[in-house]
Design a protein around this motif. Structure first.
Motif, PDB file in Angstrom:
ATOM      1  N   HIS A   1       0.874  -1.173   0.000  1.00 32.94           N
ATOM      2  CA  HIS A   1       0.000   0.000   0.000  1.00 32.94           C
ATOM      3  C   HIS A   1       0.912   1.224   0.000  1.00 32.94           C
ATOM      4  CE1 HIS A   1      -4.183  -1.595   0.958  1.00 32.94           C
ATOM      5  NE2 HIS A   1      -3.420  -2.659   0.907  1.00 32.94           N
ATOM      6  N   TRP A   2       0.947   1.928  -1.129  1.00 34.60           N
ATOM      7  CA  TRP A   2       1.809   3.091  -1.276  1.00 34.60           C
ATOM      8  C   TRP A   2       0.950   4.358  -1.326  1.00 34.60           C
ATOM      9  CZ3 TRP A   2       5.952   1.806  -5.588  1.00 34.60           C
ATOM     10  CH2 TRP A   2       6.644   0.658  -5.203  1.00 34.60           C
ATOM     11  N   ILE A   3       1.531   5.451  -0.891  1.00 31.03           N
ATOM     12  CA  ILE A   3       0.846   6.737  -0.987  1.00 31.03           C
ATOM     13  C   ILE A   3       1.801   7.785  -1.554  1.00 31.03           C
ATOM     14  CG2 ILE A   3      -0.843   6.360   0.859  1.00 31.03           C
ATOM     15  CD1 ILE A   3       0.968   7.803   2.776  1.00 31.03           C
ATOM     16  N   VAL A   4       1.244   8.679  -2.367  1.00 33.54           N
ATOM     17  CA  VAL A   4       1.973   9.799  -2.945  1.00 33.54           C
ATOM     18  C   VAL A   4       1.128  11.050  -2.733  1.00 33.54           C
ATOM     19  CG1 VAL A   4       2.982  10.797  -5.015  1.00 33.54           C
ATOM     20  CG2 VAL A   4       3.013   8.329  -4.701  1.00 33.54           C
ATOM     21  N   ASP A   5       1.683  12.038  -2.069  1.00 35.88           N
ATOM     22  CA  ASP A   5       0.945  13.263  -1.800  1.00 35.88           C
ATOM     23  C   ASP A   5      -0.391  12.947  -1.105  1.00 35.88           C
ATOM     24  OD1 ASP A   5       0.475  16.001  -1.781  1.00 35.88           O
ATOM     25  OD2 ASP A   5      -0.578  15.950  -3.699  1.00 35.88           O
ATOM     26  N   ASN A   6      -0.320  12.001  -0.176  1.00 37.02           N
ATOM     27  CA  ASN A   6      -1.475  11.537   0.606  1.00 37.02           C
ATOM     28  C   ASN A   6      -2.529  10.830  -0.244  1.00 37.02           C
ATOM     29  OD1 ASN A   6      -2.546  11.236   3.236  1.00 37.02           O
ATOM     30  ND2 ASN A   6      -4.065  12.818   2.841  1.00 37.02           N
ATOM     31  N   MET A   7      -2.207  10.557  -1.509  1.00 33.65           N
ATOM     32  CA  MET A   7      -3.109   9.826  -2.388  1.00 33.65           C
ATOM     33  C   MET A   7      -2.663   8.374  -2.473  1.00 33.65           C
ATOM     34  SD  MET A   7      -5.780  11.001  -4.058  1.00 33.65           S
ATOM     35  CE  MET A   7      -5.805  10.041  -5.555  1.00 33.65           C
ATOM     36  N   PRO A   8      -3.591   7.417  -2.381  1.00 30.47           N
ATOM     37  CA  PRO A   8      -3.185   6.016  -2.551  1.00 30.47           C
ATOM     38  C   PRO A   8      -2.768   5.738  -3.985  1.00 30.47           C
ATOM     39  CG  PRO A   8      -5.570   6.181  -2.382  1.00 30.47           C
ATOM     40  CD  PRO A   8      -5.029   7.547  -2.079  1.00 30.47           C
ATOM     41  N   VAL A   9      -1.696   5.016  -4.145  1.00 33.30           N
ATOM     42  CA  VAL A   9      -1.267   4.571  -5.466  1.00 33.30           C
ATOM     43  C   VAL A   9      -2.105   3.347  -5.812  1.00 33.30           C
ATOM     44  CG1 VAL A   9       0.667   3.780  -6.855  1.00 33.30           C
ATOM     45  CG2 VAL A   9       1.046   5.449  -5.043  1.00 33.30           C
ATOM     46  N   THR A  10      -2.902   3.439  -6.870  1.00 35.47           N
ATOM     47  CA  THR A  10      -3.897   2.414  -7.156  1.00 35.47           C
ATOM     48  C   THR A  10      -3.473   1.524  -8.314  1.00 35.47           C
ATOM     49  OG1 THR A  10      -5.085   3.947  -8.598  1.00 35.47           O
ATOM     50  CG2 THR A  10      -5.790   3.832  -6.306  1.00 35.47           C
ATOM     51  N   TRP A  11      -3.922   0.290  -8.245  1.00 41.28           N
ATOM     52  CA  TRP A  11      -3.737  -0.685  -9.322  1.00 41.28           C
ATOM     53  C   TRP A  11      -5.100  -0.886  -9.965  1.00 41.28           C
ATOM     54  CZ3 TRP A  11      -3.678  -6.621  -8.551  1.00 41.28           C
ATOM     55  CH2 TRP A  11      -3.425  -7.256  -9.771  1.00 41.28           C
ATOM     56  N   CYS A  12      -5.287  -0.390 -11.197  1.00 39.59           N
ATOM     57  CA  CYS A  12      -6.578  -0.449 -11.883  1.00 39.59           C
ATOM     58  C   CYS A  12      -6.553  -1.571 -12.912  1.00 39.59           C
ATOM     59  CB  CYS A  12      -6.891   0.877 -12.566  1.00 39.59           C
ATOM     60  SG  CYS A  12      -7.043   2.281 -11.416  1.00 39.59           S
ATOM     61  N   TYR A  13      -7.591  -2.387 -12.897  1.00 40.83           N
ATOM     62  CA  TYR A  13      -7.680  -3.496 -13.842  1.00 40.83           C
ATOM     63  C   TYR A  13      -9.151  -3.725 -14.172  1.00 40.83           C
ATOM     64  CZ  TYR A  13      -8.391  -5.873  -9.359  1.00 40.83           C
ATOM     65  OH  TYR A  13      -8.828  -6.219  -8.106  1.00 40.83           O
ATOM     66  N   ASP A  14      -9.378  -4.408 -15.301  1.00 40.28           N
ATOM     67  CA  ASP A  14     -10.739  -4.652 -15.790  1.00 40.28           C
ATOM     68  C   ASP A  14     -11.383  -5.795 -15.014  1.00 40.28           C
ATOM     69  OD1 ASP A  14     -10.533  -2.664 -17.722  1.00 40.28           O
ATOM     70  OD2 ASP A  14      -9.605  -4.050 -19.164  1.00 40.28           O
ATOM     71  N   VAL A  15     -12.684  -5.625 -14.751  1.00 39.92           N
ATOM     72  CA  VAL A  15     -13.469  -6.671 -14.088  1.00 39.92           C
ATOM     73  C   VAL A  15     -14.661  -6.998 -14.986  1.00 39.92           C
ATOM     74  CG1 VAL A  15     -12.746  -6.108 -11.751  1.00 39.92           C
ATOM     75  CG2 VAL A  15     -14.663  -4.877 -12.746  1.00 39.92           C
ATOM     76  N   GLU A  16     -15.696  -7.581 -14.429  1.00 40.20           N
ATOM     77  CA  GLU A  16     -16.838  -8.008 -15.214  1.00 40.20           C
ATOM     78  C   GLU A  16     -17.586  -6.807 -15.809  1.00 40.20           C
ATOM     79  OE1 GLU A  16     -19.219 -10.348 -12.621  1.00 40.20           O
ATOM     80  OE2 GLU A  16     -17.770 -11.991 -12.483  1.00 40.20           O
ATOM     81  N   ASP A  17     -18.298  -7.073 -16.918  1.00 36.24           N
ATOM     82  CA  ASP A  17     -19.135  -6.079 -17.591  1.00 36.24           C
ATOM     83  C   ASP A  17     -18.342  -4.872 -18.075  1.00 36.24           C
ATOM     84  OD1 ASP A  17     -21.303  -7.717 -16.996  1.00 36.24           O
ATOM     85  OD2 ASP A  17     -21.682  -6.693 -15.085  1.00 36.24           O
ATOM     86  N   GLY A  18     -17.072  -5.058 -18.358  1.00 38.73           N
ATOM     87  CA  GLY A  18     -16.267  -3.981 -18.902  1.00 38.73           C
ATOM     88  C   GLY A  18     -15.943  -2.865 -17.928  1.00 38.73           C
ATOM     89  N   GLN A  19     -16.195  -3.086 -16.661  1.00 40.01           N
ATOM     90  CA  GLN A  19     -15.903  -2.066 -15.659  1.00 40.01           C
ATOM     91  C   GLN A  19     -14.451  -2.164 -15.217  1.00 40.01           C
ATOM     92  OE1 GLN A  19     -18.757  -2.667 -12.513  1.00 40.01           O
ATOM     93  NE2 GLN A  19     -20.394  -1.626 -13.615  1.00 40.01           N
ATOM     94  N   LYS A  20     -13.966  -1.058 -14.662  1.00 43.36           N
ATOM     95  CA  LYS A  20     -12.586  -1.005 -14.191  1.00 43.36           C
ATOM     96  C   LYS A  20     -12.586  -0.808 -12.678  1.00 43.36           C
ATOM     97  CE  LYS A  20      -9.514   0.844 -16.826  1.00 43.36           C
ATOM     98  NZ  LYS A  20      -8.609  -0.300 -17.055  1.00 43.36           N
ATOM     99  N   PHE A  21     -11.839  -1.641 -12.010  1.00 45.23           N
ATOM    100  CA  PHE A  21     -11.747  -1.568 -10.556  1.00 45.23           C
ATOM    101  C   PHE A  21     -10.363  -1.059 -10.173  1.00 45.23           C
ATOM    102  CE2 PHE A  21     -10.626  -3.442  -6.424  1.00 45.23           C
ATOM    103  CZ  PHE A  21     -11.662  -2.949  -5.650  1.00 45.23           C
ATOM    104  N   CYS A  22     -10.319  -0.071  -9.299  1.00 39.64           N
ATOM    105  CA  CYS A  22      -9.052   0.508  -8.846  1.00 39.64           C
ATOM    106  C   CYS A  22      -8.831   0.121  -7.391  1.00 39.64           C
ATOM    107  CB  CYS A  22      -9.064   2.025  -9.010  1.00 39.64           C
ATOM    108  SG  CYS A  22      -9.067   2.559 -10.739  1.00 39.64           S
ATOM    109  N   ASN A  23      -7.836  -0.693  -7.181  1.00 37.54           N
ATOM    110  CA  ASN A  23      -7.524  -1.210  -5.852  1.00 37.54           C
ATOM    111  C   ASN A  23      -6.397  -0.384  -5.247  1.00 37.54           C
ATOM    112  OD1 ASN A  23      -7.368  -2.867  -3.589  1.00 37.54           O
ATOM    113  ND2 ASN A  23      -5.944  -4.283  -4.580  1.00 37.54           N
ATOM    114  N   PRO A  24      -6.575   0.175  -4.044  1.00 33.61           N
ATOM    115  CA  PRO A  24      -5.492   0.963  -3.419  1.00 33.61           C
ATOM    116  C   PRO A  24      -4.402   0.070  -2.839  1.00 33.61           C
ATOM    117  CG  PRO A  24      -7.381   0.886  -1.966  1.00 33.61           C
ATOM    118  CD  PRO A  24      -7.805   0.190  -3.231  1.00 33.61           C
ATOM    119  N   GLY A  25      -3.892  -0.817  -3.649  1.00 32.22           N
ATOM    120  CA  GLY A  25      -2.830  -1.726  -3.241  1.00 32.22           C
ATOM    121  C   GLY A  25      -2.531  -2.684  -4.375  1.00 32.22           C
ATOM    122  N   PHE A  26      -1.364  -3.275  -4.363  1.00 33.67           N
ATOM    123  CA  PHE A  26      -1.004  -4.253  -5.386  1.00 33.67           C
ATOM    124  C   PHE A  26      -0.181  -5.358  -4.744  1.00 33.67           C
ATOM    125  CE2 PHE A  26       2.445  -1.254  -5.280  1.00 33.67           C
ATOM    126  CZ  PHE A  26       3.591  -2.017  -5.465  1.00 33.67           C
TER     127      PHE A  26
END
Length: 600
Positions: free
Chosen positions: A90-115
């Motif tokens: 879990h990383w943060i830059v300027d108090n913002m979480p560094v997110t890992w975004c990937y595709d999920v069902e129905d063409g939606q994109k999920f951004c996870n605040p961790g990798f």
């Protein structure tokens, strides 16, 4: 400056526990009380970059392990264990979480605040967790290490301000490279994997790339939105609210029918009686007017529970109110827990006052015992449970283990602030006259007739907790996810609305059952009203057990004990909170109906 935060599972660990690249020359930023309680430890980052200066395949460090060396072997085994259990950065830059975004069902994109730090492919060739994202991860019984990250920083230029530019998003894509050229890495080659039964020397080169993208659409004030919008919770939340509102409307209709029709007719009929003989022919709640305010058994314990429950109720209301105003958003790390703890400490006076006032109304005389139990019983149980859990965390070396200094600070807050305030509240509570009841209590208790199955205490208590739990069980899923699965919780508006609905539902369900029991000439309503609402905590406990076995993949005795230990703390708090709501709702109802009836 980039900081690193490492959290996952019931046993979170600090970033440096896994022997990743670190920078010990810089001073660690200090954490607030809420961050310490949740096990958040921020470390200075060895990943350095300058604004708008892109970099490709920069080397961070090299880690080498020799399995013949016990120390290196232990570090490597711990790293493999982390990948097997799907631990995440879990990383943060300027108090913002560094997110890992990937595709999920129905063409939606999920951004996870961790990798993830890596993943595992079983002996049968089945990829687990993050290994499914890459078809090249096909080596059987092997651990694939994400030793390279592509970091993308999104910013927008701020016009008419001296700041120049503001960061509005930070995204990352973890990758795995063999990097055959250790001195001058080129981020090439196949994925870096470690065979489960590997012996000898093993090297892990860590690299990163950075790019900057200007985005004029995202405003700095709404820079968290892309994370929150990717979480498909809103529709489910509205379904939960509508489900709860239906239950509230049903209960409100039932209570209104009792108050406006049944009670109105009863009161009019009773007040028109001209003789005692007519009253003696009546039956129902009017006949127990001389016993309805009789002091309950174990009045000391009930008053202590109600004092602690009042403290928790006010704390929860104020905390959620501030959270709705945005003061306790996820951007303010640890602010929610810090606010709750500070409020609980400062609300010792209402707890002492309510416990003392009710105990005096129950006819109690052991005021010293009452104030001591109010100050130490429920907080002592919570602290004892928390201390045992902390010992386990200490033994496991987890970052969630509270430092000794913080533990002493919490004890100081309890003994030096909360306890004196409780004594002050109890002083004013005992100083005031007892609560005046609208009817006198007979010296000889009235015999309670034989009760049917539905009016006996236990069935009524069990049924009374179902409806309040039905209003909150969907919200509980997201709360448990935010605690144990480390998902971001931000819908405090929904939570505050559910809190109000829960208060209304507990009150109405308790009033409804209280009326039925009084009509059956059973006047023992004090404990029953408390337990009817507080039984919701039992359903919460059952749901938490179901969540543990169906949603979590926790292994190890320590993690299991920690889960149920912390769950018991939450169940106790919920027990006191809901029970207090039910008691005071029923107390108001009983006082109201007997104050408008003429008693001969």
């Amino acid at each position: 400056m980039v900081f690193l935060l490492f959290l996952l599972s019931v046993l979170p660990y600090e970033y440096t526990a896994f022997d990743f690249c670190s920078k010990n020359t810089e001073k660690r930023p200090s954490e607030n009380l809420g961050q310490v309680l949740f096990g958040e430890r921020i470390e200075p980052s060895p990943y350095k970059f300058e604004f708008k200066k892109s970099q490709e395949c920069q080397k961070v460090c090299m880690r080498a392990y020799d399995t013949n060396n016990p120390s290196d072997k232990a570090k490597l085994d711990f790293l493999k264990k982390g990948m097997l259990l799907n631990y995440q950065h879990h990383w943060i830059v300027d108090n913002m979480p560094v997110t890992w975004c990937y595709d999920v069902e129905d063409g939606q994109k999920f951004c996870n605040p961790g990798f993830p730090i890596g993943c595992y492919v079983t002996e049968g060739g089945h990829p687990k967790d993050a290994c499914v994202v890459n078809s090249n991860f096909n080596e059987k019984d092997a651990f694939y290490i994400f030793n390279h990250v592509d970091i993308t920083i999104y910013y927008h230029i701020v016009e008419h301000e001296q700041l120049g530019a503001r960061l509005v998003a930070a995204k990352i894509e973890p990758k795995s490279y063999e990097n055959p050229n250790d001195d001058n890495p080129d981020c090439s080659g196949g994925p870096k994997f470690l065979k489960n039964k590997h012996t000898g020397t093993f090297k892990i080169p860590y690299t990163y790339s950075v790019s900057f993208v200007e985005d004029k659409k995202i405003r700095w004030a709404s820079r968290w939105d892309y994370i929150l919008e990717s979480m498909p919770h809103t529709n489910i939340q509205w379904f939960s609210i509508m489900n709860s509102l239906v239950i509230v409307l049903f209960l409100s209709g039932m209570v209104a029918m009792i108050m406006l029709r049944t009670l109105h007719k009863d009161i009019a009929r009773y007040n028109q009686m001209d003789s005692v003989e007519d009253a003696q022919e009546e039956f129902g709640w009017k006949l127990v007017h001389g016993d309805v305010f009789r002091p309950p058994r174990k009045g000391m314990l009930l008053s202590v529970f109600l004092g602690s429950g009042t403290q928790i109720f006010i704390m929860t209301f104020v905390t959620l109110f501030f959270a709705c105003l945005g003061f306790l958003s996820p951007a303010n790390r640890g602010a929610l827990m810090t606010c709750a703890v500070v409020l609980w400490v400062l609300l010792g006076t209402p707890a002492g006052y309510v416990a003392a006032r009710l105990y005096k109304s129950f006819g109690g005389e052991k005021w010293k015992t009452n104030v001591l139990l109010t100050a130490f019983l429920c907080p002592g149980v919570v602290f004892a449970d928390f201390f045992v859990m902390n010992l386990i965390l200490w033994g496991e070396g987890s970052s969630a283990a509270m430092p000794f200094g913080t533990l002493v600070a919490i004890l100081a807050l309890w003994f030096c602030i909360s306890v004196p305030l409780t004594f002050i509240g109890a002083y004013f509570g005992f100083k005031k006259a007892g609560i005046e009841h609208p009817v006198r209590t007979n010296q000889i208790p009235r015999q309670i007739p034989e009760q049917s199955f539905y009016t006996k205490p236990f069935p009524g208590i069990v049924m009374g907790g179902i409806l309040p739990f039905g209003c909150i069980f969907i919200q509980l899923f997201f709360i448990l996810n935010s605690i144990w699965s480390h998902q971001m919780y931000y819908m405090f508006g929904f939570l505050f609305l559910v809190f109000i609905i829960l208060v209304i539902t507990c009150s109405e369900a308790t009033i409804l059952l209280c009326y039925f029991h009084l009509c059956a000439e059973d006047y023992h309503w004090q404990w029953r009203s408390f337990l009817t609402s507080s039984f919701t905590a039992v359903y919460f406990l059952v749901y938490a057990i179901h969540y543990f076995f169906s949603k979590l993949q926790i292994t190890g005795l320590a993690s299991t004990i920690l889960y149920f230990g912390y769950t018991m703390i939450m169940a106790l708090i919920f027990f006191l909170f809901t029970g207090t709501i039910g008691f005071f709702a029923c107390f108001w109802f009983v006082t109201k109906i007997y104050s408008v009836v003429k008693v001969d």
